[in-house]
Design an enzyme around this catalytic site. Structure first.
Site, mmCIF file in Angstrom:
data_model
loop_
_atom_site.group_PDB
_atom_site.id
_atom_site.type_symbol
_atom_site.label_atom_id
_atom_site.label_comp_id
_atom_site.label_asym_id
_atom_site.label_seq_id
_atom_site.Cartn_x
_atom_site.Cartn_y
_atom_site.Cartn_z
ATOM 1 C CG ASP A 1 8.782 -0.099 -1.265
ATOM 2 O OD1 ASP A 1 9.934 0.322 -1.069
ATOM 3 O OD2 ASP A 1 7.821 0.663 -1.495
ATOM 4 C CB CYS B 1 12.034 5.807 0.996
ATOM 5 S SG CYS B 1 10.845 5.755 2.319
ATOM 6 C CB ALA C 1 -0.905 0.000 1.228
ATOM 7 N N PRO C 2 0.467 2.316 -0.686
ATOM 8 C CG PRO C 2 0.434 4.540 -1.414
ATOM 9 C CD PRO C 2 1.231 3.571 -0.588
HETATM 10 N N1 SAM Z 1 5.264 -0.300 -1.856
HETATM 11 C C1 SAM Z 1 4.388 0.801 -1.510
HETATM 12 C C2 SAM Z 1 4.220 1.692 -2.709
HETATM 13 O O1 SAM Z 1 5.081 1.694 -3.605
HETATM 14 O O2 SAM Z 1 3.191 2.398 -2.790
HETATM 15 C C3 SAM Z 1 4.883 1.554 -0.294
HETATM 16 C C4 SAM Z 1 5.089 0.647 0.873
HETATM 17 S S1 SAM Z 1 5.528 1.430 2.369
HETATM 18 C C5 SAM Z 1 7.164 1.859 2.104
HETATM 19 C C6 SAM Z 1 5.618 0.078 3.459
HETATM 20 C C7 SAM Z 1 4.316 -0.637 3.739
HETATM 21 O O3 SAM Z 1 4.582 -1.694 4.665
HETATM 22 C C8 SAM Z 1 3.241 0.238 4.363
HETATM 23 O O4 SAM Z 1 2.064 0.176 3.603
HETATM 24 C C9 SAM Z 1 3.017 -0.382 5.725
HETATM 25 O O5 SAM Z 1 1.674 -0.355 6.146
HETATM 26 C C10 SAM Z 1 3.486 -1.810 5.550
HETATM 27 N N2 SAM Z 1 3.894 -2.464 6.826
HETATM 28 C C11 SAM Z 1 3.993 -1.899 8.052
HETATM 29 N N3 SAM Z 1 4.348 -2.828 8.959
HETATM 30 C C12 SAM Z 1 4.469 -3.985 8.304
HETATM 31 C C13 SAM Z 1 4.793 -5.322 8.704
HETATM 32 N N4 SAM Z 1 5.081 -5.618 9.962
HETATM 33 N N5 SAM Z 1 4.804 -6.268 7.747
HETATM 34 C C14 SAM Z 1 4.527 -5.960 6.469
HETATM 35 N N6 SAM Z 1 4.223 -4.734 6.038
HETATM 36 C C15 SAM Z 1 4.193 -3.757 6.929
#
Ligand code: SAM
Length: 444
Positions: free
Chosen positions: A173, A226, A107-108
């Site tokens: 990511d 990032c 997400a998103p």
């Molecule tokens: N890949 C997405 C994009 O390009 O739009 C952005 C991803 S963002 C950097 C990281 C995501 O990992 C967030 O949506 C977050 O909710 C999720 N996240 C948070 N804790 C997590 C966990 N314990 N395991 C997996 N995902 C997690």
């Protein structure tokens, strides 16, 4: 807004990053979008193309995306330029004909919409997000992107153990401390701390370890963050290598910078026209791939009465399935794998749910309206920008049409359905997707 003191000290003393970074992080962030080639051929105006992504463009100014109906139609996705390098990396890989890709922290949906375009309806993308409210936004963005061969799941990375050796590519990511976003999102400076870096680094290792078994031997892992610190980047690439993988040198051209000790690659503001981004590619060691029996969720059955969809025109190579009153379309090539994922995971979207069977036939869904390869509806009404924004806001207004169901479009791109009753219409745009801002406050 200043930088956290410990961050400033660390960057100042780190020859790899250099003080130039601090200056660049206070400058204006470039604005970029990636177009959906199935819905748009080129932006109306742009500064230049992005070197590392087939569909990426820098814009001259930051427009109001909310006020552009084409943004809501899924014709493009505003995305930070560095992240678009995933396109170039995917093109370097030798993949099977129908590759199966997992975007684990999706997400998103920036990377997922990019991967969907890369796949171009071959293979399968499983796009996962653990946080439910964010998974709904992911679903919305993927429905609007319109690809048939995508599934949206809302699972913990650990659940993917049930899909052992299932994926050819795993994209992680990872949630991170976000140092690379200090310019685009100055609020992220407040959330930064050394302690958070440590927590993020541990969480990232847990995510990677949990999902590791889902990747096929010989499969590829793309790891990105990032942020700029070694604990969340190079250290984690070493961790993945210990799980049983080899780093592949990406050889990305200057000014993209090789990571510390040659591990991964960085987009560093001030050197590249992008926000901070780290990416590394690894290949899992070959070994015996344990083939799992492909299960099917019992409740999903091939559609018995296909006369129900006779008025909708569909391309070849698709299968119809039914779950209760809902009718789904899956690509025939990956149908068995889609049904397997459905049987194991918590699903928010699978293929395209084209509608629900009701007494008088099928009531088409928003997924059908926005799907690039399926929707072929005769009754269409082209809206002006003002009307389109009112529609997206959930309003009704004077609009002449025959009674019945109509697809409303803007610049020929479908936005959704209305049901015309002769003297007025019901707005069927999904409530959760509506523009919540007062339209008078939008400038366009
Ligand atoms: N890949 C997405 C994009 O390009 O739009 C952005 C991803 S963002 C950097 C990281 C995501 O990992 C967030 O949506 C977050 O909710 C999720 N996240 C948070 N804790 C997590 C966990 N314990 N395991 C997996 N995902 C997690």
């Amino acid at each position: 807004m200043g930088f956290p003191k410990q961050f400033e000290d660390r960057v100042t003393n780190d020859d790899f990053l250099g003080q130039q970074l601090l200056i660049a992080l206070d400058e204006q962030a470039p604005v970029s979008i990636r177009i959906n080639p199935k819905k748009m051929s080129e932006p109306t105006s742009f500064k230049r193309k992005i070197d590392w992504c087939a569909n990426g463009y820098y814009l001259n100014v930051r427009p109001s995306f909310i006020a552009d109906p084409l943004f809501h139609a899924g014709s493009y996705y505003p995305q930070e330029a560095g992240s678009m390098v995933i396109d170039k990396i995917l093109r370097l890989l030798e993949l099977p004909e129908e590759p199966v890709i997992l975007d684990l922290c999706a997400a998103p949906g920036g990377k997922s919409t990019l991967i969907a375009t890369f796949l171009n309806n071959s293979g399968l993308l499983v796009s996962n997000e653990v946080i439910n409210s964010r998974a709904k936004i992911l679903r919305e963005n993927l429905v609007k992107w319109g690809a048939l061969n995508t599934i949206v799941t809302n699972n913990d990375p650990d659940d993917f153990g049930k899909l052992k050796h299932f994926f050819d590519v795993l994209v992680v990511d990872a949630p991170c401390s976000g140092e690379g976003m200090f310019r685009k999102d100055p609020k992220s400076r407040d959330e930064w701390s050394e302690e958070n870096i440590h927590l993020c680094s541990l969480r990232q290792k847990r995510i990677l370890g949990d999902a590791w078994d889902a990747l096929k031997p010989g499969g590829f892992l793309i790891y990105s963050t990032c942020t700029f610190n070694e604990n969340e980047n190079e250290e984690n690439v070493r961790f993945i290598a210990e799980l049983g993988a080899e780093q592949i040198d990406l050889n990305l051209p200057e000014p993209i910078t090789k990571g510390r000790e040659g591990i991964g690659s960085y987009f560093i503001p001030g050197r590249t026209d992008a926000e901070g981004f780290f990416v590394a590619l690894l290949q899992k060691h070959e070994g015996s791939s344990s083939k799992q029996k492909l299960d099917q969720k019992k409740e999903f059955k091939p559609l018995k009465d296909t006369s129900i969809v006779k008025d909708l025109v569909f391309p070849d190579g698709i299968n119809f399935y039914q779950w209760n009153e809902k009718v789904f379309v899956f690509p025939a090539q990956t149908c068995d794998r889609i049904l397997h994922v459905i049987s194991k995971m918590h699903i928010l979207k699978a293929g395209v749910m084209i509608g629900e069977i009701q007494r008088k036939g099928i009531t088409p869904s928003e997924e059908l309206a926005l799907s690039t390869d399926l929707v072929n509806w005769q009754n269409r009404i082209e809206l002006t920008q003002e009307q389109a924004l009112k529609y997206l806001h959930g309003d009704t207004f004077a609009l002449e049409a025959k009674p019945g169901l109509h697809l409303v479009t803007f610049e020929k791109q479908p936005l959704g359905w209305i049901k015309h009753l002769g003297n007025r219409f019901n707005n069927l745009y999904p409530k959760d997707w509506r523009i919540r801002m007062n339209l008078d406050k939008l400038s366009y």
